[in-house]
Design an enzyme around this catalytic site. Sequence first.
Site, PDB file in Angstrom:
ATOM      1  CB  THR A 199      11.982  38.012  80.851  1.00 31.43           C
ATOM      2  OG1 THR A 199      10.540  38.068  80.829  1.00 31.43           O
ATOM      3  CG2 THR A 199      12.527  39.139  81.715  1.00 31.43           C
ATOM      4  CB  CYS A 209       8.346  40.030  76.017  1.00 30.65           C
ATOM      5  SG  CYS A 209       8.445  38.820  77.347  1.00 30.65           S
ATOM      6  CG  ASP A 212       7.424  43.423  74.879  1.00 28.06           C
ATOM      7  OD1 ASP A 212       8.498  43.260  74.273  1.00 28.06           O
ATOM      8  OD2 ASP A 212       7.346  43.463  76.127  1.00 28.06           O
TER       9      ASP A 212
END
Length: 148
Positions: free
Chosen positions: A66, A64, A7
């Site tokens: 995490t 991403c 992302d």
Amino acid sequence: MIALASDHTGVALKQEIKALLDEMGLAWEDFGTNETASCDYPVYGYRAAKAVADGRCDRAILICGTGVGIGMAAARVPGMRVCTCSDVYTATLSKRHNNSNVLTMGARVIGVDVAKMIARAWLTEPFEGGRHQRRIDMLDAISRGEEL
Ligand code: RB5
């Protein structure tokens, strides 16, 4: 072929992983995003995992904030064995024992050097097979809705 996806939080780290793969002589395909504007991690995690499920790619590295959300997305695609790693030991054992085919990492959790060490270990560690294959077969049975 390694599927890559992230992302918006993982765009910069994904570039570093691309450089590592180039250095290792491993081909990659980027399933996005390459924008830093806020976006939805399931889209990209799904696209990369689907490429693995379809046989277009052998495995995937997803990033991403995490590593959790994009890993959850990938894990919804049948056949994905996802490991979210912040350390080399877990990454290594996830290949050796679990034959993980999707590695996810958190760009907001670990630094670039650690991420590269994790990816390198994950990409080079062999699967041990034997009793571990039996357990993976059980995971597949769960996916088919079978009782253990
Ligand atoms: C984005 O803010 C963040 O939620 C995402 O990158 C990821 O960490 C989700 O699991």
